[in-house]
Motif scaffolding. Structure first.
Motif, PDB file in Angstrom:
ATOM      1  N   ARG A 197     -60.027 -90.471  10.663  1.00 58.78           N
ATOM      2  CA  ARG A 197     -59.649 -91.788  10.152  1.00 58.78           C
ATOM      3  C   ARG A 197     -58.142 -91.879   9.937  1.00 58.78           C
ATOM      4  O   ARG A 197     -57.675 -92.507   9.011  1.00 58.78           O
ATOM      5  N   ASP A 198     -57.384 -91.227  10.811  1.00 65.31           N
ATOM      6  CA  ASP A 198     -55.928 -91.221  10.695  1.00 65.31           C
ATOM      7  C   ASP A 198     -55.336 -91.958  11.889  1.00 65.31           C
ATOM      8  O   ASP A 198     -55.659 -91.657  13.042  1.00 65.31           O
ATOM      9  N   ALA A 199     -54.465 -92.921  11.611  1.00 63.66           N
ATOM     10  CA  ALA A 199     -53.880 -93.742  12.673  1.00 63.66           C
ATOM     11  C   ALA A 199     -52.696 -93.066  13.352  1.00 63.66           C
ATOM     12  O   ALA A 199     -52.265 -93.505  14.424  1.00 63.66           O
ATOM     13  N   HIS A 200     -52.151 -92.005  12.768  1.00 61.65           N
ATOM     14  CA  HIS A 200     -51.006 -91.330  13.363  1.00 61.65           C
ATOM     15  C   HIS A 200     -51.397 -90.629  14.662  1.00 61.65           C
ATOM     16  O   HIS A 200     -52.405 -89.925  14.715  1.00 61.65           O
TER      17      HIS A 200
ATOM     18  N   SER B 114     -51.594 -91.835   4.788  1.00 67.02           N
ATOM     19  CA  SER B 114     -52.131 -93.135   5.207  1.00 67.02           C
ATOM     20  C   SER B 114     -53.494 -93.025   5.879  1.00 67.02           C
ATOM     21  O   SER B 114     -54.218 -94.005   5.976  1.00 67.02           O
ATOM     22  N   GLY B 115     -53.867 -91.861   6.344  1.00 65.75           N
ATOM     23  CA  GLY B 115     -55.171 -91.654   6.958  1.00 65.75           C
ATOM     24  C   GLY B 115     -55.867 -90.467   6.326  1.00 65.75           C
ATOM     25  O   GLY B 115     -55.324 -89.802   5.437  1.00 65.75           O
ATOM     26  N   HIS B 116     -57.059 -90.191   6.775  1.00 64.67           N
ATOM     27  CA  HIS B 116     -57.796 -89.059   6.235  1.00 64.67           C
ATOM     28  C   HIS B 116     -58.821 -88.582   7.254  1.00 64.67           C
ATOM     29  O   HIS B 116     -59.104 -89.259   8.242  1.00 64.67           O
ATOM     30  N   ALA B 117     -59.384 -87.421   6.997  1.00 62.30           N
ATOM     31  CA  ALA B 117     -60.519 -86.887   7.743  1.00 62.30           C
ATOM     32  C   ALA B 117     -61.715 -86.936   6.804  1.00 62.30           C
ATOM     33  O   ALA B 117     -61.566 -86.779   5.591  1.00 62.30           O
ATOM     34  N   ALA B 118     -62.892 -87.170   7.366  1.00 59.75           N
ATOM     35  CA  ALA B 118     -64.100 -87.227   6.548  1.00 59.75           C
ATOM     36  C   ALA B 118     -65.236 -86.543   7.283  1.00 59.75           C
ATOM     37  O   ALA B 118     -65.326 -86.616   8.513  1.00 59.75           O
ATOM     38  N   ALA B 119     -66.094 -85.880   6.528  1.00 60.51           N
ATOM     39  CA  ALA B 119     -67.276 -85.230   7.092  1.00 60.51           C
ATOM     40  C   ALA B 119     -68.487 -85.617   6.262  1.00 60.51           C
ATOM     41  O   ALA B 119     -68.447 -85.538   5.034  1.00 60.51           O
ATOM     42  N   ASP B 120     -69.549 -86.065   6.928  1.00 58.95           N
ATOM     43  CA  ASP B 120     -70.827 -86.306   6.268  1.00 58.95           C
ATOM     44  C   ASP B 120     -71.604 -85.005   6.407  1.00 58.95           C
ATOM     45  O   ASP B 120     -71.985 -84.619   7.513  1.00 58.95           O
ATOM     46  N   VAL B 121     -71.834 -84.297   5.306  1.00 59.15           N
ATOM     47  CA  VAL B 121     -72.300 -82.916   5.335  1.00 59.15           C
ATOM     48  C   VAL B 121     -73.782 -82.803   4.971  1.00 59.15           C
ATOM     49  O   VAL B 121     -74.239 -83.383   3.987  1.00 59.15           O
TER      50      VAL B 121
ATOM     51  N   LEU C 296     -55.256 -82.362  10.852  1.00 57.28           N
ATOM     52  CA  LEU C 296     -54.430 -81.473  11.661  1.00 57.28           C
ATOM     53  C   LEU C 296     -53.203 -82.251  12.096  1.00 57.28           C
ATOM     54  O   LEU C 296     -53.326 -83.385  12.563  1.00 57.28           O
ATOM     55  N   ASP C 297     -52.024 -81.638  11.967  1.00 56.36           N
ATOM     56  CA  ASP C 297     -50.823 -82.317  12.459  1.00 56.36           C
ATOM     57  C   ASP C 297     -50.680 -82.066  13.960  1.00 56.36           C
ATOM     58  O   ASP C 297     -51.534 -81.423  14.579  1.00 56.36           O
ATOM     59  N   ALA C 298     -49.612 -82.575  14.538  1.00 57.00           N
ATOM     60  CA  ALA C 298     -49.408 -82.459  15.983  1.00 57.00           C
ATOM     61  C   ALA C 298     -49.310 -81.005  16.434  1.00 57.00           C
ATOM     62  O   ALA C 298     -49.661 -80.682  17.572  1.00 57.00           O
TER      63      ALA C 298
ATOM     64  N   HIS D  51     -52.588 -86.690  14.999  1.00 53.69           N
ATOM     65  CA  HIS D  51     -53.313 -86.181  13.838  1.00 53.69           C
ATOM     66  C   HIS D  51     -54.810 -86.221  14.133  1.00 53.69           C
ATOM     67  O   HIS D  51     -55.312 -87.204  14.662  1.00 53.69           O
ATOM     68  N   CYS D  52     -55.497 -85.151  13.786  1.00 47.53           N
ATOM     69  CA  CYS D  52     -56.926 -85.036  14.086  1.00 47.53           C
ATOM     70  C   CYS D  52     -57.677 -84.568  12.839  1.00 47.53           C
ATOM     71  O   CYS D  52     -57.079 -84.148  11.858  1.00 47.53           O
ATOM     72  N   ALA D  53     -59.013 -84.621  12.900  1.00 48.78           N
ATOM     73  CA  ALA D  53     -59.869 -84.173  11.803  1.00 48.78           C
ATOM     74  C   ALA D  53     -60.292 -82.725  12.039  1.00 48.78           C
ATOM     75  O   ALA D  53     -60.423 -82.272  13.186  1.00 48.78           O
ATOM     76  N   TYR D  54     -60.531 -81.993  10.934  1.00 43.93           N
ATOM     77  CA  TYR D  54     -60.812 -80.564  10.983  1.00 43.93           C
ATOM     78  C   TYR D  54     -61.814 -80.235   9.888  1.00 43.93           C
ATOM     79  O   TYR D  54     -61.668 -80.698   8.747  1.00 43.93           O
TER      80      TYR D  54
END
Length: 181
Positions: A103-106, A77-84, A157-159, A109-112
């Motif tokens: 961009r993850d609502a959980h 339902s969410g995602h991580a995004a990087a402008d590279v 990244l999960d919890a 959960h974090c971006a990596y």
């Protein structure tokens, strides 16, 4: 006298008078690089050529190419995004930089983002990962030497801080050759 003529003449004089100082800044670039200053006669007719040479003489060596967005894999339902953004492959230290977005609502959960560098002399190496649980954060990943390819990996990244839903974009010098900066 018209204002434009006076300003144009003053600018030409300043550029022509300031060229020797700008050209003698101790630049140590290679002969084929665009930053090498070209000797130009200091006359009003060559003021535009002199200003271009002066700008090239003091231009930063680290040119950047915009690779674009890299998103983690779909199916969540969410995602991580990087402008590279990437530096020039001929640089001694290659840099991958940009903005990392979560961009993850959980909750938890974090971006990596992480980069794997393929070195010109052989072998590979990983940069330290950059993570965020905030909406947006800048990142900078650099190599330890000259490279031939970089794999940019964007994940969630999960919890438990384990990467999942990863996507890898391989970036090669021949892929970005001729791209605008």
């Amino acid at each position: 006298m018209r204002k434009i003529t006076v300003i144009g003449g003053a600018l030409a004089f300043v550029l022509a008078a300031g060229l020797p100082a700008a050209a003698s800044t101790g630049f140590t670039g290679s002969i084929g690089s665009p930053e090498v200053a070209v000797p130009v006669a200091s006359t009003a007719s060559t003021a535009s050529a002199a200003s271009v040479s002066a700008v090239r003489a003091v231009a930063p060596a680290g040119t950047k190419y915009h690779w674009g967005p890299v998103r983690s894999a779909a199916g969540h339902s969410g995602h991580a995004a990087a402008d590279v953004w990437v530096s020039d492959f001929s640089a001694e230290t290659f840099v991958v930089s940009g903005t990392l977005r979560d961009r993850d609502a959980h909750r938890g959960h974090c971006a990596y983002v992480r980069a794997r560098f393929h070195y010109a002399g052989g072998g590979t190496g990983w940069a330290r990962p950059s993570t965020t649980c905030r909406a947006s954060v800048p990142f900078r990943l650099s190599s330890d030497g000259e490279i031939t390819r970089v794999d940019v990996r964007v994940c969630l990244l999960d919890a438990g801080r384990v990467p999942f839903r990863c996507h890898v974009d391989p970036i090669k010098a021949e892929t970005i050759a001729g791209w605008p900066r």
